[in-house]
Write a protein that holds these residues in place. Structure first.
Motif, PDB file in Angstrom:
ATOM      1  N   CYS A  56      24.228   5.405  64.836  1.00 61.05           N
ATOM      2  CA  CYS A  56      25.313   5.831  63.946  1.00 61.05           C
ATOM      3  C   CYS A  56      26.254   4.678  63.613  1.00 61.05           C
ATOM      4  O   CYS A  56      26.744   4.571  62.488  1.00 61.05           O
ATOM      5  CB  CYS A  56      26.100   6.975  64.598  1.00 61.05           C
ATOM      6  SG  CYS A  56      25.171   8.504  64.803  1.00 61.05           S
ATOM      7  N   SER A  57      26.486   3.803  64.595  1.00 69.00           N
ATOM      8  CA  SER A  57      27.364   2.656  64.363  1.00 69.00           C
ATOM      9  C   SER A  57      26.779   1.721  63.312  1.00 69.00           C
ATOM     10  O   SER A  57      27.493   1.207  62.435  1.00 69.00           O
ATOM     11  CB  SER A  57      27.596   1.911  65.668  1.00 69.00           C
ATOM     12  OG  SER A  57      28.477   0.823  65.484  1.00 69.00           O
ATOM     13  N   ALA A  58      25.471   1.496  63.371  1.00 69.49           N
ATOM     14  CA  ALA A  58      24.815   0.656  62.363  1.00 69.49           C
ATOM     15  C   ALA A  58      24.860   1.313  60.982  1.00 69.49           C
ATOM     16  O   ALA A  58      25.065   0.635  59.960  1.00 69.49           O
ATOM     17  CB  ALA A  58      23.369   0.394  62.774  1.00 69.49           C
ATOM     18  N   MET A  59      24.689   2.623  60.952  1.00 68.59           N
ATOM     19  CA  MET A  59      24.751   3.347  59.675  1.00 68.59           C
ATOM     20  C   MET A  59      26.168   3.338  59.117  1.00 68.59           C
ATOM     21  O   MET A  59      26.369   3.331  57.899  1.00 68.59           O
ATOM     22  CB  MET A  59      24.268   4.780  59.879  1.00 68.59           C
ATOM     23  CG  MET A  59      22.790   4.884  60.225  1.00 68.59           C
ATOM     24  SD  MET A  59      22.299   6.556  60.720  1.00 68.59           S
ATOM     25  CE  MET A  59      22.572   7.449  59.180  1.00 68.59           C
ATOM     26  N   LEU A  60      27.169   3.339  60.011  1.00 70.38           N
ATOM     27  CA  LEU A  60      28.570   3.297  59.561  1.00 70.38           C
ATOM     28  C   LEU A  60      28.874   1.977  58.855  1.00 70.38           C
ATOM     29  O   LEU A  60      29.608   1.958  57.854  1.00 70.38           O
ATOM     30  CB  LEU A  60      29.510   3.495  60.750  1.00 70.38           C
ATOM     31  CG  LEU A  60      31.016   3.397  60.454  1.00 70.38           C
ATOM     32  CD1 LEU A  60      31.434   4.454  59.442  1.00 70.38           C
ATOM     33  CD2 LEU A  60      31.823   3.548  61.740  1.00 70.38           C
ATOM     34  N   THR A  61      28.299   0.873  59.354  1.00 66.60           N
ATOM     35  CA  THR A  61      28.497  -0.430  58.714  1.00 66.60           C
ATOM     36  C   THR A  61      27.989  -0.402  57.278  1.00 66.60           C
ATOM     37  O   THR A  61      28.636  -0.917  56.359  1.00 66.60           O
ATOM     38  CB  THR A  61      27.773  -1.526  59.509  1.00 66.60           C
ATOM     39  OG1 THR A  61      28.251  -1.527  60.860  1.00 66.60           O
ATOM     40  CG2 THR A  61      27.999  -2.890  58.883  1.00 66.60           C
ATOM     41  N   GLN A  62      26.826   0.202  57.071  1.00 62.24           N
ATOM     42  CA  GLN A  62      26.280   0.316  55.722  1.00 62.24           C
ATOM     43  C   GLN A  62      27.104   1.278  54.874  1.00 62.24           C
ATOM     44  O   GLN A  62      27.313   1.056  53.678  1.00 62.24           O
ATOM     45  CB  GLN A  62      24.824   0.801  55.805  1.00 62.24           C
ATOM     46  CG  GLN A  62      24.128   0.911  54.464  1.00 62.24           C
ATOM     47  CD  GLN A  62      24.048  -0.407  53.729  1.00 62.24           C
ATOM     48  OE1 GLN A  62      23.911  -1.463  54.351  1.00 62.24           O
ATOM     49  NE2 GLN A  62      24.131  -0.354  52.403  1.00 62.24           N
ATOM     50  N   LEU A  63      27.606   2.350  55.500  1.00 65.82           N
ATOM     51  CA  LEU A  63      28.405   3.336  54.770  1.00 65.82           C
ATOM     52  C   LEU A  63      29.705   2.725  54.255  1.00 65.82           C
ATOM     53  O   LEU A  63      30.184   3.078  53.169  1.00 65.82           O
ATOM     54  CB  LEU A  63      28.710   4.532  55.684  1.00 65.82           C
ATOM     55  CG  LEU A  63      29.385   5.742  55.049  1.00 65.82           C
ATOM     56  CD1 LEU A  63      28.478   6.367  53.990  1.00 65.82           C
ATOM     57  CD2 LEU A  63      29.742   6.778  56.111  1.00 65.82           C
TER      58      LEU A  63
END
Length: 322
Positions: A56-63
């Motif tokens: 989720c943290s990696a996806m948050l960076t992209q978000l």
């Protein structure tokens, strides 16, 4: 000497720009929580898989690259939302809690949590330093001890702002032993009756405040939705709710502290508070005096000061003894 985690709560008085940024941060934190709750739920329903915190943290960076307004607020607050979500799922899978629910903007208290990094949080003489907000004017009622690990900023329905500074490695000195023990029976007519014969009356503020509460609720129901008068009535009702909550908190804090100072062993009935709240005849009385919170306070204060709390089964003497 015992080292514990302890929170210090202060009221803060942000200016208009700081208040706007607080609202934005609360909204962004809620959005991140709800977004990744939906992502994890969809993935589990379709593929029977789940996402970890790191995923989720990696996806948050992209978000953040797609939704630039997420960059306006404190990044540690968004990471905290992911931590809370991950913890909720862990508790669900260990059967401690129900399935995580989406956060609503209609909740009575809105908040976000910032993590301590590079001295971004500090308690000053008349202000609190917070990430992105800078120095926020505050009423510092007591010195802060230990090492700061996080700060939770909250906003109530009455428009008041608070910060709760969580510290670790706070030194608590154990109290001198009194070599006394007591049994405590919680009730409705009296808040508590001890085995020594002492009767602790219910707080006097309850009767008058609850009558006032019913009156304000009736007035609010008669106001036209969306009107300015309804908004003013809502704020009056919210302030009274906060007043009752603060009075209840003060009553419980004082009484539990008095008990652990005067007794080494405290025996208390293991009440089924959740079941009592389900009974409409008992729910109001149990909620008004805060029976559930009393047990929690008594337990952690006893651990702090080297005292012992013994839970007695509801079906004593067949279950267990003190």
């Amino acid at each position: 000497m015992l080292l514990v985690n302890k929170a210090y709560k202060f009221r803060i008085y942000p200016d208009s720009n700081q208040a706007l940024l607080i609202v934005k941060t609360i909204g962004c934190s809620r959005f991140v929580f709800n977004h990744f709750l939906a992502e994890r739920s969809i993935l589990y329903e379709s593929e029977k898989k789940t996402l970890s915190y790191n995923d989720c943290s990696a996806m948050l960076t992209q978000l953040k690259k797609e939704l630039t307004w997420l960059k306006e607020v404190d990044s540690t607050a968004l990471q905290s939302s992911l931590r809370f979500l991950d913890d909720s799922f862990k508790r669900f899978f260990s059967r401690q809690n129900d399935y995580p629910r989406f956060k609503s903007r209609k909740n009575p208290v809105q908040s976000y949590t910032s993590k301590f990094t590079n001295n971004n949080i500090a308690v000053l003489e008349k202000a609190v330093k917070l990430p992105k907000l800078g120095k926020v004017r505050a009423k510092i009622s007591r010195p802060v001890e230990g090492r700061i690990i996080s700060a939770t900023v909250s906003c109530t329905k009455s428009g008041r702002y608070f910060v709760s500074v969580c510290c670790t490695d706070v030194e608590i000195a154990k109290l001198e032993p009194t070599f006394r023990e007591v049994g405590i029976d919680l009730g409705i007519t009296y808040f508590a009756i001890t085995s020594d014969g002492d009767k602790k009356a219910n707080p006097k503020y309850l009767k008058k405040s609850l009558k006032r509460l019913k009156l304000l609720q009736k007035r609010l129901s008669r106001k036209q939705k969306g009107s300015h008068n309804r908004d003013k009535a809502r704020v009056r009702l919210a302030k009274l709710h906060e007043y009752i909550s603060n009075q209840r908190e003060n009553f419980l804090q004082q009484y539990t502290t008095w008990l652990v100072r005067n007794y080494d062993l405290l025996c208390i009935e293991d009440l089924n508070v959740k079941g009592m709240m389900a009974n409409h005849c008992l729910a109001q009385a149990v909620g008004d005096v805060g029976m559930g919170k009393f047990g929690i306070m008594l337990d952690y204060k006893a651990k702090w000061y080297g005292k012992v709390v013994q839970q007695i089964g509801r079906f004593y003497p067949s279950s267990q003894t003190c």
